[in-house]
Scaffold this motif. Structure first.
Motif, PDB file in Angstrom:
ATOM      1  N   SER A 183      64.171   7.554  41.434  1.00 53.10           N
ATOM      2  CA  SER A 183      64.020   7.720  42.869  1.00 53.10           C
ATOM      3  C   SER A 183      63.276   6.499  43.389  1.00 53.10           C
ATOM      4  O   SER A 183      63.158   5.486  42.712  1.00 53.10           O
ATOM      5  N   SER A 184      62.790   6.578  44.597  1.00 59.60           N
ATOM      6  CA  SER A 184      62.010   5.483  45.184  1.00 59.60           C
ATOM      7  C   SER A 184      60.917   6.096  46.040  1.00 59.60           C
ATOM      8  O   SER A 184      60.997   7.266  46.437  1.00 59.60           O
ATOM      9  N   ASN A 185      59.882   5.324  46.312  1.00 59.41           N
ATOM     10  CA  ASN A 185      58.803   5.819  47.163  1.00 59.41           C
ATOM     11  C   ASN A 185      59.334   6.225  48.535  1.00 59.41           C
ATOM     12  O   ASN A 185      58.933   7.247  49.105  1.00 59.41           O
ATOM     13  N   GLU A 186      60.248   5.408  49.061  1.00 57.24           N
ATOM     14  CA  GLU A 186      60.808   5.691  50.379  1.00 57.24           C
ATOM     15  C   GLU A 186      61.529   7.038  50.381  1.00 57.24           C
ATOM     16  O   GLU A 186      61.365   7.843  51.304  1.00 57.24           O
ATOM     17  N   ALA A 187      62.333   7.270  49.333  1.00 57.77           N
ATOM     18  CA  ALA A 187      63.086   8.526  49.260  1.00 57.77           C
ATOM     19  C   ALA A 187      62.148   9.718  49.122  1.00 57.77           C
ATOM     20  O   ALA A 187      62.316  10.743  49.802  1.00 57.77           O
TER      21      ALA A 187
END
Length: 302
Positions: A183-187
């Motif tokens: 995943s990503s921090n933004e998601a």
């Protein structure tokens, strides 16, 4: 009043407030004992003694840490004051002429700067060593040892996460990657903000302003916006939201007490394990991830 004195005054007020709160808690515990119930009375007495001991040890550790920081700050303040003083020029010798006198003057100033720098470096090193020694009994050091002990009992150790406002999300991402997810921090931030807005009644009552007032609708909207679009630090509310959006239990290991678990209803899914440090960066709370314990990194907890 200096910054150091301000911090000491704040710590003193904090300790007095904690003492008052503990006394209120003790009174409630005493009143909870039925008359004639000796067994319950003994259990409550032991509980009260433990609460008092824990508070004494923690406050003493915090006081020692503040004292160490104050000593270092005072030394650095003295050095900064010395650096601000203008250096006196060396007199020019009458026999050396103007050119040789200027050269001697330049060399003298350069040497003085080098000497001052060396002295300042030595003072800093001594201050750091002194602080390190005193920190062995400080709140930060004790907390770290307790977390390491708790993790070691589960065959785990700390995996360091950078302190940049994204520590919670970076730690969760590290755990997801271990389980083959990505995943990503933004998601993650967008998922958390969306879930919190959709379940406002579950979160809004636990949010207050700096002055203690409850959040308004506008405050809550801004909070969710900042969660999604900035590096706003995430805490227990965000942990709860993450467990719900990921459909996984999140277990947070702390210095004291059992781990705090969010999303217990997803026990059939792999657990995300984090560790929480209250005193990790002075005024900043911090989340780290964990990894499998390695024997070659064993520390002495005795």
């Amino acid at each position: 009043m200096s910054d150091t004195e301000d911090q000491e005054e704040l710590l003193s007020r904090k300790h007095k407030k904690e003492r008052k709160e503990l006394q209120a808690q003790i009174q409630k515990l005493k009143h909870s004992v039925p008359k004639g119930d000796k067994k319950k009375k003994k259990e409550v007495s032991e509980q009260i003694a433990k609460l008092e001991l824990d508070l004494d040890q923690r406050q003493e550790a915090e006081s020692q840490e503040q004292k160490a920081l104050s000593n270092v700050a005072e030394r650095l303040e003295v050095l900064d004051t010395k650096d601000a003083e203008p250096a006196s020029d060396s007199p020019v010798g009458s026999s050396g002429g103007v050119a040789s006198g200027q050269e001697e003057k330049r060399l003298s100033k350069a040497q003085k700067r080098r000497n001052k720098k060396q002295a300042k470096d030595r003072e800093r090193e001594e201050g750091i060593k002194e602080q390190d020694i005193q920190n062995l009994s400080g709140a930060r050091h004790i907390e770290l040892l307790n977390v390491k002990k708790a993790l070691k009992s589960q065959n785990l150790q700390i995996f360091e996460i950078q302190s940049d406002g994204n520590c919670l999300y970076n730690a969760v991402n590290h755990q997801l990657a271990k389980n083959g997810d990505s995943s990503s921090n933004e998601a993650l931030r967008n998922q958390v903000a969306k879930y919190m807005k959709e379940n406002k009644d579950e979160f809004m009552p636990f949010l207050t302003k700096d002055n203690g007032d409850m959040f308004t609708e506008e405050d809550f909207e801004k909070y969710c916006h900042d969660t999604a679009h900035t590096t706003a630090w995430g805490g227990q509310l965000e942990v709860r939201a993450l467990s719900q959006t990921l459909k996984q239990p999140i277990r947070v290991v702390q210095s004291e007490g059992p781990p705090v678990v969010a999303g217990e209803e997803f026990e059939d899914r792999p657990s995300i394990v984090l560790c929480y440090l209250r005193h990790a960066f002075g005024l900043g709370e911090h989340y780290n991830s964990v990894e499998e314990y390695r024997q070659d990194e064993e520390e002495d907890f005795s």
